[in-house]
Design a protein around this motif. Structure first.
Motif, PDB file in Angstrom:
ATOM      1  N   PRO B  98       5.785   8.741   2.666  1.00  0.00           N
ATOM      2  CA  PRO B  98       6.250   7.830   3.733  1.00  0.00           C
ATOM      3  C   PRO B  98       5.130   7.444   4.714  1.00  0.00           C
ATOM      4  CG  PRO B  98       7.145  10.062   4.038  1.00  0.00           C
ATOM      5  CD  PRO B  98       6.485  10.043   2.690  1.00  0.00           C
ATOM      6  N   LEU B  99       4.192   8.333   4.948  1.00  0.00           N
ATOM      7  CA  LEU B  99       3.144   8.000   5.917  1.00  0.00           C
ATOM      8  C   LEU B  99       2.151   7.009   5.317  1.00  0.00           C
ATOM      9  CD1 LEU B  99       2.508  11.489   7.586  1.00  0.00           C
ATOM     10  CD2 LEU B  99       4.221   9.756   8.118  1.00  0.00           C
ATOM     11  N   LEU B 100       1.880   7.152   4.022  1.00  0.00           N
ATOM     12  CA  LEU B 100       0.993   6.186   3.378  1.00  0.00           C
ATOM     13  C   LEU B 100       1.623   4.794   3.398  1.00  0.00           C
ATOM     14  CD1 LEU B 100      -1.467   5.388   1.695  1.00  0.00           C
ATOM     15  CD2 LEU B 100      -0.148   6.007  -0.349  1.00  0.00           C
ATOM     16  N   ARG B 101       2.883   4.732   3.040  1.00  0.00           N
ATOM     17  CA  ARG B 101       3.557   3.427   3.062  1.00  0.00           C
ATOM     18  C   ARG B 101       3.509   2.824   4.466  1.00  0.00           C
ATOM     19  NH1 ARG B 101       7.795   6.409   0.517  1.00  0.00           N
ATOM     20  NH2 ARG B 101       9.115   5.977   2.306  1.00  0.00           N
ATOM     21  N   THR B 102       3.757   3.682   5.457  1.00  0.00           N
ATOM     22  CA  THR B 102       3.785   3.173   6.830  1.00  0.00           C
ATOM     23  C   THR B 102       2.423   2.614   7.241  1.00  0.00           C
ATOM     24  OG1 THR B 102       5.493   4.795   7.347  1.00  0.00           O
ATOM     25  CG2 THR B 102       4.397   3.761   9.213  1.00  0.00           C
ATOM     26  N   ALA B 103       1.361   3.249   6.763  1.00  0.00           N
ATOM     27  CA  ALA B 103       0.021   2.718   7.048  1.00  0.00           C
ATOM     28  C   ALA B 103      -0.109   1.297   6.502  1.00  0.00           C
ATOM     29  CB  ALA B 103      -1.041   3.629   6.443  1.00  0.00           C
ATOM     30  N   MET B 104       0.421   1.080   5.309  1.00  0.00           N
ATOM     31  CA  MET B 104       0.327  -0.257   4.727  1.00  0.00           C
ATOM     32  C   MET B 104       1.269  -1.236   5.422  1.00  0.00           C
ATOM     33  SD  MET B 104      -0.610   0.286   0.741  1.00  0.00           S
ATOM     34  CE  MET B 104       0.922   1.077   0.285  1.00  0.00           C
ATOM     35  N   TYR B 105       2.435  -0.757   5.825  1.00  0.00           N
ATOM     36  CA  TYR B 105       3.327  -1.640   6.596  1.00  0.00           C
ATOM     37  C   TYR B 105       2.610  -2.103   7.864  1.00  0.00           C
ATOM     38  CZ  TYR B 105       7.012   0.654   3.762  1.00  0.00           C
ATOM     39  OH  TYR B 105       7.787   1.165   2.744  1.00  0.00           O
ATOM     40  N   ALA B 106       1.899  -1.163   8.495  1.00  0.00           N
ATOM     41  CA  ALA B 106       1.223  -1.508   9.752  1.00  0.00           C
ATOM     42  C   ALA B 106       0.122  -2.533   9.523  1.00  0.00           C
ATOM     43  CB  ALA B 106       0.645  -0.259  10.405  1.00  0.00           C
ATOM     44  N   LYS B 107      -0.403  -2.571   8.306  1.00  0.00           N
ATOM     45  CA  LYS B 107      -1.422  -3.583   7.990  1.00  0.00           C
ATOM     46  C   LYS B 107      -0.789  -4.911   7.584  1.00  0.00           C
ATOM     47  CE  LYS B 107      -5.241  -0.497   6.816  1.00  0.00           C
ATOM     48  NZ  LYS B 107      -6.257  -0.119   5.807  1.00  0.00           N
ATOM     49  N   GLY B 108       0.527  -4.950   7.601  1.00  0.00           N
ATOM     50  CA  GLY B 108       1.213  -6.215   7.376  1.00  0.00           C
ATOM     51  C   GLY B 108       1.444  -6.562   5.922  1.00  0.00           C
ATOM     52  N   ILE B 109       1.517  -5.549   5.072  1.00  0.00           N
ATOM     53  CA  ILE B 109       1.661  -5.818   3.636  1.00  0.00           C
ATOM     54  C   ILE B 109       2.885  -6.690   3.369  1.00  0.00           C
ATOM     55  CG2 ILE B 109       3.015  -3.748   3.130  1.00  0.00           C
ATOM     56  CD1 ILE B 109       1.241  -3.498   0.571  1.00  0.00           C
TER      57      ILE B 109
END
Lengths: 271, 271, 271, 271, 271, 271
Positions: B98-109
């Motif tokens: 979940p934290l990896l995904r959230t990092a990518m969400y924060a980059k606007g994926i």
């Protein structure tokens, strides 16, 4: 299944606790809590001996809910250690919040309760994913209700769809479900009406699932990704004399979990 | 679909870039990268003009993979802003983090690529959940292969099951799928054999989904839950003279995404 | 006065800056900002030389606004020191938040801008109170609009009241007003239609008002009552490499302040 | 209305308590308290059963008052829970202190008493604002007095204006007022002479007002703005043996509130 | 000696520092400081190299002063260690505060400066007592001024006594004095007009005095009597990003100390 | 005036009490107390009805005294409330201790007795300062004695000066004095021989003095400077069975105060 029932104070909590004790079940139940003049979307926890364990407040209300409910803080994201396992809850779309879930995973949640008002198919996908991601049992309860369970118009209106509804029209279709840490559906989803959904849970499955994927253990990368959870109470005003006043709680029959001790066969040997 | 093809250096990357340019597609492709004497499970990104955009290294290999692969760091979790949308990738069970995904969400994926080797039903649940959670399109590619696609024993053994396999036995069943931000299945999952799975993506759906649930925007609680991503390169030895050495890359035909410009109708009007 | 006009990026901000520079006015203007997929209720500040100074994001949307807008944090509660005085803004009911106002008082606000959508009489009482409490000039701008300024139904509906409205019905009555630190009404409130409300401000009045009541100076009791303002950005995800990306801003003609240099006779002698 | 009447000890407090009990009213009354050799600007609270509930000391005297009065600390900012609602008070310009008001809001004040000596129009604006901000009823009492109510010169001089005064000249014009949580004027402001100002208060209005704006609930941002109230007594010298000595109190007929039980129709149903 | 001279900002402080450096004196000087819109009764310290050392703010203004000045906190009670001794100051009646003096004794004050406006005989008694109590040199400076040093009426009025004054009437009689730790008068008190009062100070006298009576050493009883000094800044509003902004200072010729290096013969051998 | 008279037990105390009663005076008298094998420098208090009120033990003996006397603790710093005012005492150089004095100020001391053996001029300065600082009457008694009042050598030696003394040489010069709260000398200082020093005290002067300067009231800054007084008995050995044993007292004619009721005209009207 009824309308939201707004209750004001301790007596209701005491009655719920007594019910849990009388029936020897762990009770995890969604309520509407009133604190001062602000309402919170809250889950209450009771143990099988009739004790009130504590509460979780939804930290971010959904859509129109934000008009009604306040915002929980980091101090009410509990996971309770009980003889039948570690129990916690996230409410409705809060379950979509990956950082919130991770906070509960870090607290060791084993029995993840997800009361909801979402009866769509995609909800089931999220429940399965959470079971896999968290390596925990997921128990999602959703209300089943028909138009006639609510007051007749004009006292209560389903805006936009009111005209299309008959007394028997289903307005929330349920879908309560119990899923194992490996993603297996143990019970439900039930869309047929009010029902008691139950399953025997073998907590040993958690160990087996985490052997492959431990989200806060061997499958984490803390040097790269680290989550900070500010779990102290956030209050607009703090008094240094810090007197504790008893909380008033309100509840509804919004959703509930009733776990009997017999249904929860904790196989601690397997952990 | 072939065996794992271990490539050592730049020439293969150049050829892949040329292929993407020739066919005017964005190419997102899983490879095995060798850096020094350590292998990484890596995804390469190429644009439709034949340029190599960069790579993602799996930050946590799964189970037996840990014997073969090293661990990526925070510097290779890219999301590339391209004319067809913001593209990134997570590899196989890394998608459960979940934290990896959230990092990518924060980059606007916006176009979330999930190459995998998991063909179970529960994989589909995770893909749907990620689409909902991240408010993004999810494109998951999985290989379809039969026993005969691998060398014959004793050169290659499917330990434990080798005896039950015929040349046509399916050893990885595929299941490539494309899902919209609202959780709708746009294409797949395909379990029938090698295939090109495609769909037209309306990026306006992202705005509509995030209106209800923006995981790193209005539906976050940053004061309570905040994720730190250490995205600088983590090296065991650093030299203060900081010389840049050329990267060597390896690849495989493990999985790939081929997105044509025409398939990606970015409808910016809808945002 | 028009409908909400959702703009996407920098060009609009540049045009507003150019307009402020061309007309040599300080421009404080309410807009709808989009950052990623979340919208914020925002005020933009421009100086009379055509420079964009910065922005304030509403920290708590009101009622139904919470569905649409995200929540500002402590990093966008600016007070800008300019040749015509120290300028800041609070948006609509945010003006009712005593702790937010106190944060701006502590930053030395002299020209307190209060864009609003509240045209009731009681709004005027709050504006007068804030002028007295903060010892500052209060400039509150409210839109004046009629039914015909919005799209016709069914494109746009004033739910509940749509049937009672004629094209000329006033749907927001204005009431823009300028008040001195002693609570004197300098201009307005104007409820007659679109208008430019202006007044000469003598900043020396601030010193005279604060002589009697300095809310963050001699009339504070910091040892008893102290406010903590967490004014760092609150982000769900932080990257340690901290790259700054340019903000995109959107705007509307919701409300605006246009202060000409000549109208603002700063009498620094009086301080 | 008379001169300040400096009283020395308990008997006066006892008599006031007896009066409240005899007339079955809640009495909130401004007095001049003497503690040792320092005077405090104080409000006393009595219930309808003739009991002294406690006191509030003004924490920051105004202008010339600072020569006469000492400074209250955080230990005397009470809000008393009574059968007719939660009652507290702030004195005169202290009502302009946003942090003090917020401390009382956090204690749940419902009946906010504001004795004052300010008969200007702008005082009314502040009273209306506080009702809206705090979501509470505001009851402001101001004295009405003429020159002849004071001793003749040279015993008592209104410096600067003494020559212009006739015996019937009004020297403080009153303006007592009662305002509802929605900002509606329920009674007053009365500028015509000594009078009893009264209104029936429906506490249900508080819940309705806080539904839209709960200053210490759903409309607060505690993670951004948090107030610390140091509410322990601040004494220059503390003795560890901590003997409690009875307080001596002095009073005046400066201002008063008389709330009869019948006037306060607490409609708890509405909460 | 002139009227109060209110200065607004840094330039005056810079000029004072330059004067101290030019004349190679330590300069301790009473000023009126403006911080925001609140004034403080302040003492500035400069060293003989032309450096501004810091300031002391009067923590409790006297009588009518409380209308004009704010209240210093515990963060500006400095004692500066310099080559000529440890220097601090208390302003006017603040010198009567035993706990404040004790705080400075605890900081090791050796050269205790007491600017004042009190020219009565009893002031001299307090100065002698402080020298004995603190075991330090006391240097008290008081202004000498005549009616003609102030503006003529009606611009400036000595209320009550204006009629009795001629231009040469003394309105403040001076009395500057220097006293040794044993209570010996080294210079002054001077009541004859403007003058420079000076004495050679032998710091060894401090050691001889403290041999008999060390108020914070062998003659204290910390188990019985202990003073808590809260010396952190007390601010009504604190920002967590804590940016330091330059202070603006104002000054007057109210009082001053000019100590030349030669006058201050520090006999460090004796300590 | 006689030699030090060491008394051992109750009989002497009883005789002193009887004397006070017979002469209808309040008697405050320095003695040497023996408790076990340790001596204390003590002051005894008797009222005009012949009752022993209690005692104060010097908390820190001076210089050579430390060889002879023990150290009092916080439990014997009394201030007695009597019909003629609140009476307390500090012994000799103990009067120089600012924290001890402040403890007595906090207890409301009105008649501050300062028996001493210091006949220097500077003692008078301290007495005046204490009257101003504490806003109380100061009554300092010092013995007047000649060489012949002591035993002849070699029974008693004034070491160092014995050779210069004749029988009539004054060895302690007296200087008893009474000072008002405003610093006015009401009687003394008497250096002419044994004498009864008396004055009428108008307690209303205390209120007038404290109006300007109340050291523990409006002129304190308790949030910045707070004194803790540990006023419980400090014993090296405590028994949990806590038996009370009778006290033994010793006395001397070292110094005394005799206050007649008629001399103490308490003018309570003036307060």
């Amino acid at each position: 299944m009824f309308l939201w029932l707004l209750l004001i104070a301790g007596p209701e909590v005491d009655r719920l606790a007594a019910m849990a004790g009388k029936h020897k079940v762990y009770l995890v139940m969604g309520v509407i809590e009133r604190d001062g003049y602000t309402l919170y979307c809250t889950v209450l926890f009771f143990d099988s001996q009739g004790r009130f364990l504590g509460k979780h407040r939804k930290i971010m209300p959904t859509a129109l809910e934000r008009i009604i409910w306040g915002f929980g803080d980091g101090s009410t994201i509990p996971v309770f250690e009980t003889p039948i396992g570690k129990i916690g809850a996230a409410i409705c779309w809060e379950n979509r919040m990956p950082l919130l879930r991770t906070a509960m995973y870090a607290k060791g949640i084993e029995i993840y309760c997800a009361p909801t008002a979402d009866s769509r198919d995609v909800w089931q996908a999220s429940m399965t994913h959470i079971a896999l991601e968290g390596g925990c049992f997921v128990l999602s309860a959703n209300q089943f209700c028909r138009r006639k369970d609510y007051p007749s118009p004009p006292d209560y209106l389903f805006s936009g769809t009111e005209d299309e509804l008959t007394p028997d029209s289903v307005v929330c279709a349920g879908g309560s479900v119990i899923i194992s840490p490996s993603g297996a559906i143990l019970a439900g989803p039930n869309y047929n009406g009010e029902a008691l959904v139950s399953a025997d849970l073998d907590l040993g499955e958690i160990a087996r699932a985490k052997f492959d994927f431990d989200v806060v253990g061997h499958y984490s990368r803390p040097e790269v990704l680290s989550l900070i959870v500010r779990d102290h109470p956030a209050k607009p005003v703090s008094f240094t004399s810090a007197s504790k006043k008893p909380k008033t709680l309100t509840n509804s029959v919004w959703s509930h979990f009733a776990l009997t001790n017999s249904q929860m066969n904790k196989s601690s040997k397997a952990i």
